[in-house]
Design a protein around this motif. Sequence first.
Motif, PDB file in Angstrom:
ATOM      1  N   GLY A  60       0.822  -1.202   0.000  1.00  0.00           N
ATOM      2  CA  GLY A  60       0.000   0.000   0.000  1.00  0.00           C
ATOM      3  C   GLY A  60       0.858   1.254   0.000  1.00  0.00           C
ATOM      4  N   PRO A  61       0.237   2.425  -0.014  1.00  0.00           N
ATOM      5  CA  PRO A  61       0.987   3.691  -0.074  1.00  0.00           C
ATOM      6  C   PRO A  61       1.625   4.037   1.263  1.00  0.00           C
ATOM      7  CG  PRO A  61      -1.359   4.132   0.110  1.00  0.00           C
ATOM      8  CD  PRO A  61      -1.224   2.634  -0.034  1.00  0.00           C
ATOM      9  N   ALA A  62       2.649   4.871   1.193  1.00  0.00           N
ATOM     10  CA  ALA A  62       3.300   5.375   2.404  1.00  0.00           C
ATOM     11  C   ALA A  62       3.948   6.709   2.075  1.00  0.00           C
ATOM     12  CB  ALA A  62       4.349   4.383   2.919  1.00  0.00           C
ATOM     13  N   ALA A  63       3.815   7.660   2.977  1.00  0.00           N
ATOM     14  CA  ALA A  63       4.439   8.968   2.768  1.00  0.00           C
ATOM     15  C   ALA A  63       5.953   8.833   2.766  1.00  0.00           C
ATOM     16  CB  ALA A  63       3.976   9.932   3.852  1.00  0.00           C
ATOM     17  N   HIS A  64       6.475   8.107   3.746  1.00  0.00           N
ATOM     18  CA  HIS A  64       7.911   7.831   3.826  1.00  0.00           C
ATOM     19  C   HIS A  64       8.089   6.329   4.070  1.00  0.00           C
ATOM     20  CE1 HIS A  64       9.242  12.029   3.952  1.00  0.00           C
ATOM     21  NE2 HIS A  64       8.184  12.270   4.704  1.00  0.00           N
ATOM     22  N   ARG A  65       8.866   5.699   3.234  1.00  0.00           N
ATOM     23  CA  ARG A  65       9.114   4.264   3.382  1.00  0.00           C
ATOM     24  C   ARG A  65      10.614   4.013   3.304  1.00  0.00           C
ATOM     25  NH1 ARG A  65       5.131   0.813   0.236  1.00  0.00           N
ATOM     26  NH2 ARG A  65       4.098   0.848   2.286  1.00  0.00           N
ATOM     27  N   PHE A  66      11.136   3.345   4.326  1.00  0.00           N
ATOM     28  CA  PHE A  66      12.541   2.945   4.346  1.00  0.00           C
ATOM     29  C   PHE A  66      12.597   1.429   4.138  1.00  0.00           C
ATOM     30  CE2 PHE A  66      12.286   6.866   6.743  1.00  0.00           C
ATOM     31  CZ  PHE A  66      13.366   7.596   6.266  1.00  0.00           C
ATOM     32  N   VAL A  67      13.386   1.010   3.170  1.00  0.00           N
ATOM     33  CA  VAL A  67      13.522  -0.409   2.854  1.00  0.00           C
ATOM     34  C   VAL A  67      14.978  -0.802   3.062  1.00  0.00           C
ATOM     35  CG1 VAL A  67      13.252  -2.198   1.098  1.00  0.00           C
ATOM     36  CG2 VAL A  67      11.659  -0.268   1.167  1.00  0.00           C
TER      37      VAL A  67
END
Length: 515
Positions: free
Chosen positions: A427-434
Amino acid sequence: MVRDYLIIGAGPAGLQLAALLERDGRDYLVLERGSGPGTFFTKYPRHRQLISVNKVHTGYTDPELDLRMDWNSLLSDDPELLFTRYSEEYFPHADDFVRYLADFADRTGVRVEYGTEVVRVSRADDGLFTVSDAAGRQWRARRLVVATGVSRLNEPPIPGIQLAERYDEFDTDPATFTNQRVLIVGKGNSAFETADSLLAKAAVIHVAGPHSLRLAWKTHFVGHLRAVNNNFLDSYQLKSQNAVLDGTVENVEKTDDGGFRVTFRYARTTERLRELHYDRVILCAGFRFDAGVFDETCRPALAINDRFPEQTSSYESVNVPGLYFAGTLTQQLDFKRGTNGFIHGYRYGTRALHRVLDARHHDTPWPARPITAAPEAVADAVVARVNRSSGLWQQFSVLGDVVDVDGDRAVYQEEVPLAYAVDGGLGPAAHRFVVDLEYGPDHDGVDPFDINVPRVTENDVEHAMDSSYLHPVVRHYRDGVLAGTHHLAENLENEWDIPPVHQQPLAAFVKESLG
């Protein structure tokens, strides 16, 4: 009766998925051609020694860290269900693994119909799959998971190759090759496993293939030639009548004396064609997926010279909705780069598939835990995981942990397929760290034992992005778009927990990314 899931194959991947479905009370059934689990391993490898590491004594007290050195155990909530309890051999006997799988199936209570040879799979207009077996029985399911492995011998299109003995059928007794000239077609582990077994008996052994020989200790791909199978290379380079031939077998013919005439085209010399003579020819060119049971209503698209089913980031067929794959078949997604083709890799991939199915069909989102959104807390959570996780370690460049940050809230999700996360599966995320573990981009082109090759110094923060050895990489996505990348400096002991070297630079990256 229409089941939610049918799984074809009770090998390691089929059992792994079935155990997870059983634990959660799902509606499923496994169909297995053999009389027990792990039928493949009752025959392969032909010389019965596995090349999957079984390191019993690690010095660790953490069972999660132990799994980094245990390439055979399946994932289970039962601490007793570990293969390390079945053998102390570093490269164990295949029979021990068959015994382990039988116990795993029994103790997890998985539901398997043995003696069920699937002969046809079809899909109706309503999306339901029908699976028929050789006895005329039928099963129907909303979703089908194929975990059969690569069960069909790969036969290159060489005129006369049908005259060769096959890896899956030839007599492995070295005495039957005494004083003979032998050609082995193929340059993989099965070819060199066979060559090593004949060293003491055969007069001459040639191993032939068109591609350059790639060594696992250099490429970091465990499917390339392993050191345990490369004694043959000594006998070649030290002039003991054996050789590795670089080029293509153009033709195989039977001669009047019962031997073989082979036309060979060299890849590197001006002598383009040569006629070679042998007493025996053995085909060891690997295996491929057998799609013959699928009719035209659900025949999956194939990839990589039609050797594997083509899949999405969710392990699903690209052209047949509801048809999923588990186990070594999923190596199409990281072919000759990662570990999806091996138990220590696809056990985690299978768990990821289970979570995908949960999210799609059972309203169960990817497991997540809340953490503090402060940059220091995010950095600490990431470092704690990369220092301990076996899933990120074994599925480098394939699985990653994900931290989604929205305002003062953050959630941590573990072992997500990288492509699935980038494709929007979470799903969407404003900030995503992978975060995942990766080798450097040119790691397979460097001799790791050459002291004259410059490399990044351990714990070198300034040049961490140039690291060639396995190290954590954190990427920041803003509204789904890659916005920044941070490398943690490599470390000899794979412990990324030196505050000024690892946590503090990572916290600074997170803070800058969040603005």
